[in-house]
Every structure is written in C-alpha cells, then in structure tokens.
Design a protein around this motif. Structure first.
Motif, PDB file in Angstrom:
ATOM      1  N   SER A  36       0.832  -1.200   0.000  1.00  0.00           N
ATOM      2  CA  SER A  36       0.000   0.000   0.000  1.00  0.00           C
ATOM      3  C   SER A  36       0.868   1.251   0.000  1.00  0.00           C
ATOM      4  N   ILE A  41      -3.914   4.075   0.126  1.00  0.00           N
ATOM      5  CA  ILE A  41      -4.551   3.268  -0.907  1.00  0.00           C
ATOM      6  C   ILE A  41      -3.878   1.898  -0.996  1.00  0.00           C
ATOM      7  N   ARG A  86      -9.658  -0.649  -2.840  1.00  0.00           N
ATOM      8  CA  ARG A  86      -9.129   0.511  -3.549  1.00  0.00           C
ATOM      9  C   ARG A  86     -10.259   1.430  -4.015  1.00  0.00           C
ATOM     10  N   THR A  96     -11.738   3.254  -1.116  1.00  0.00           N
ATOM     11  CA  THR A  96     -10.798   4.257  -0.610  1.00  0.00           C
ATOM     12  C   THR A  96     -10.807   5.507  -1.477  1.00  0.00           C
ATOM     13  N   TRP A  97     -10.824   5.319  -2.794  1.00  0.00           N
ATOM     14  CA  TRP A  97     -10.904   6.464  -3.709  1.00  0.00           C
ATOM     15  C   TRP A  97     -12.184   7.255  -3.479  1.00  0.00           C
ATOM     16  N   ARG A 129     -10.097   4.558 -11.313  1.00  0.00           N
ATOM     17  CA  ARG A 129      -9.476   4.708  -9.999  1.00  0.00           C
ATOM     18  C   ARG A 129      -8.143   3.969 -10.062  1.00  0.00           C
ATOM     19  N   ALA A 159      -2.672   1.517  -6.636  1.00  0.00           N
ATOM     20  CA  ALA A 159      -1.898   2.204  -5.601  1.00  0.00           C
ATOM     21  C   ALA A 159      -0.506   2.585  -6.081  1.00  0.00           C
ATOM     22  N   VAL A 183      -2.129   8.650 -10.053  1.00  0.00           N
ATOM     23  CA  VAL A 183      -2.684   9.020  -8.748  1.00  0.00           C
ATOM     24  C   VAL A 183      -2.409  10.502  -8.475  1.00  0.00           C
TER      25      VAL A 183
END
Length: 403
Positions: free
Chosen positions: A74, A110, A117, A120-121, A165, A168, A174
C-alpha cells in the motif's frame, strides 16, 4: 552515464534527427494566407490597466507528495490545496480578504485490493469535496457534455461505477487525480464561501485548463472531470467568472501566431507585442480553425479558449472559460476586453509581473517544501507506529536506491 556520451557521433546524429523532427512539426502549423488574414482580423488589444473597477479575484493551486511513503503493498499520498482572495485597492493594488478558509489537506492511504481501492478512492473524493461522489456527478453538467460528445446516455450510477481509480502503485496517475481534485475542491469551497457584493466583478482563477480528457469515451471518465464541470455550474449560479489559466498553451506554431500579431500591432520584428488576446476559432462556430489546433480538442468541450499576453517578458498564456457563461456574459467584445483588463490589473505584482498574483499566492502557499515533506512523513510514521505498525516496514524507495 559516461561523461563522453555527448561526444559520440551516434548520439549527436540522433539529437540532430530529433531536432529536424521538431522543426518539421512546428512548420506544419504555419499559417496559410487565408488563416493569417482571419487571425489578424480576430486579434484584439487592451490598455495597460493600472486602475480597476470594484473587483474580487481569487486564485487556487494544489500540490502534495505522490507518494509520501510505501508500506507493504500500500501507499500513502498527501494532497494540499490553497486559495487566496483579493479585492481591488487602487492605492495599494490588491488587498487580501481573509475568508477564514483553511488550507485543504488530505492523507490518502490506498491498498492494492480491488474493492478496497475503489472504496478508498470514493472516500478520498468525498473528503476533499465535502460531497459524496454520486452527488458531484449528479450536480455537474459533465454528463450532458459526455452524452453530446460520445453519442451515448450513461446513467449516473454507471458513471460512478465506471470512473477510473488508479492502482496504488500508479503514482503518476494518482498524482494527477489527487492534485487536480484537491485544486478544484478548493475552488468549489471558495465559490461557496466568497462574499457576494452588488456591482463587484468576481473572478476565480485556477492553474489549469477546462480540458475533459475522456469526454468522448462512452465507458469511462475521471472524477475530476465531473468536479471541474461542477465548478462551472456553481460559478454560473453565483455570477463568478471561472478562469482556467495555463502557462502552457499546448499549441505548436505559436511563433507564426505572434508574427501575425506583430503585423497588426506594428511592432518591430524582434519586439514581442503585449496586452493582446485572441479567441481560438473552431470550424463549428467561426467556420475556420488554426492549423495548430488540428487533431486537438481546443477549445475543449463546453469551453471557449483564448490566447493572451499581459507582458512581453511573460510567455503567451492560455485562458479557458465556460462556454455557457461566455455565451451569456462575455459574447460582447467589450465585456471580454474588460475581463482581460481586470486580469491585467491583477498581474502587476513584481514577484510575478505579467501573471495574475492571486494564482501565484495560491501556488506559493500550497507548495510543500522538502523539509515539510520530511516532517509530514515522520509524523505519519510515528502515528502508524503508535497504531501498532512496524517502523522498519515503511520505506521511501528513492533513498536506498538513489533515484
């Protein structure tokens, strides 16, 4: 790298080939006689502006650490965005207004798990915007633009589900998503917080364009595309001119355009004219287009694009405006001229002469120094250790590998 690399004939030959490719590409944007004539008829000039009508100008910018740290599979990313609001003071220039709006900050963890994931986004987007993802998609006019340019109606729930999305470890993607979302989320907060006063021109400038990268794609989108158009909707409702200001216009052949502007201005061949603007034409509206926009969506979907120069020592800038707002309030040439004069008034600070200072102020406040990054990483690790994680498993890959 060997120090003698630049002396090798194969290297010099390849560099020469690249230079020739660049030259040929730049030449493809050369103006024909008809385009040059139309351009000369379309360029407009405005006066150097040292006094201003009642004006409120806000600027936003975003930054962060992408990623700050890695732990197992992560990653932790940090997002920072800051805004500043100024009002006119014809004695001292610009005077800052304190809205009591703190800097936007988010630490984004993330993992690589597919479902985790996605959740989390969604949570990160909601924290930054103060709205659930579905609320942003529903309130934005991006869905209408997507239907018009992709030829397909997509339900709101499907738009939410199909958003990209990134994984990580996909740090570049990102970074783009978090930085842009943070910046636009701060813009949204300023739009909703800034005082509304009768007779005061209100402008909000953010350091980007109104480009919507995936608006022609039927099946995918990016969250910040929806948020960008939500900012346009909010700005229209509140009577604010939302300005996407970019230092990179992204067009080849700018030299040919400047040559045509020199012809109109009557300046010398080596002197760069200043205080001018040009609306980028499109085949659909004006019936002609610049060669440099071929193969590019400029102006973007739902937007109007200008090239502008405030000072000869500053490069040509790109300005994107919401097309609906432009159609209602800026279609008259005098209204457009007044907008650029207002921006010119905001561009007289010696720290960034020729560039609107409120954006510079937002950038300076949002940018993280290296020492601030180090302290934030240390604070994060200390908190994680107190929560039961192992200090030895946190890593910054750039330190042990040297790059």
């Amino acid at each position: 790298m060997k120090f003698d690399l630049h002396l090798r004939s194969a290297v010099r030959s390849r560099l020469a080939e690249v230079a020739n490719e660049m030259s040929a590409w730049e030449g493809s944007a050369k103006l024909g006689d008809d385009a040059a004539r139309r351009l000369r008829e379309s360029v407009h000039f405005f006066e150097h502006t040292t006094t201003s009508e009642a004006l409120q100008c806000a600027g936003v910018d975003g930054s962060g650490d992408f990623p700050a740290l890695a732990y197992g599979d992560s990653f932790v990313y940090l997002t920072v965005a800051q805004g500043s609001v100024y009002t006119t003071d014809n004695v001292h220039g610009l005077r800052e207004i304190d809205l009591g709006l703190p800097a936007l900050f988010d630490a984004f963890w993330i993992p690589e798990s597919e479902q985790r994931r996605s959740d989390t986004w969604n949570a990160a987007f909601a924290r930054l915007c103060g709205m659930a993802v579905r609320e942003v998609v529903s309130a934005s006019d991006y869905k209408e633009l997507k239907q018009a340019f992709s030829g397909r109606h997509t339900p709101i729930d499907q738009l939410v589900e199909q958003m990209i999305r990134p994984n990580a470890s996909d740090s570049s993607n990102v970074a783009i998503q978090l930085r842009t979302t943070g910046e636009l989320a701060m813009a949204l907060r300023l739009l909703r917080r800034a005082p509304q006063e009768a007779g005061v021109r209100r402008i909000l400038v953010f350091d980007s364009t109104l480009t919507l990268p995936l608006v022609t794609r039927r099946d995918v989108s990016l969250f910040y595309e929806h948020l960008k158009r939500l900012c346009c909707v909010e700005a229209r409702q509140r009577g604010v001119v939302l300005v996407g200001l970019s230092k990179s216009h992204g067009l080849p052949g700018i030299g040919f355009i400047e040559d045509a502007v020199r012809d109109v201005a009557g300046t010398g061949a080596t002197e760069a004219p200043e205080h001018w603007y040009l609306k980028i034409p499109s085949e659909e509206v004006e019936g002609w287009a610049l060669p440099s926009t071929e193969g590019r969506r400029v102006p973007p979907a739902g937007a109007v694009t200008y090239l502008v120069r405030f000072h000869r020592n500053v490069p040509v800038l790109r300005v994107d405006l919401d097309a609906k707002y432009w159609d209602e309030h800026l279609r008259d040439e005098e209204q457009v001229r007044q907008l650029f004069q207002s921006l010119d008034y905001c561009a007289h600070d010696q720290r960034c002469y020729g560039y609107p200072y409120p954006v510079k102020a937002g950038h300076d406040r949002a940018s993280l120094t290296e020492s601030e990054r180090v302290v934030l990483r240390k604070q994060l690790i200390d908190e994680a250790v107190r929560a039961g994680l192992k200090r030895s498993l946190f890593r910054d890959a750039s330190q042990p590998t040297g790059h």
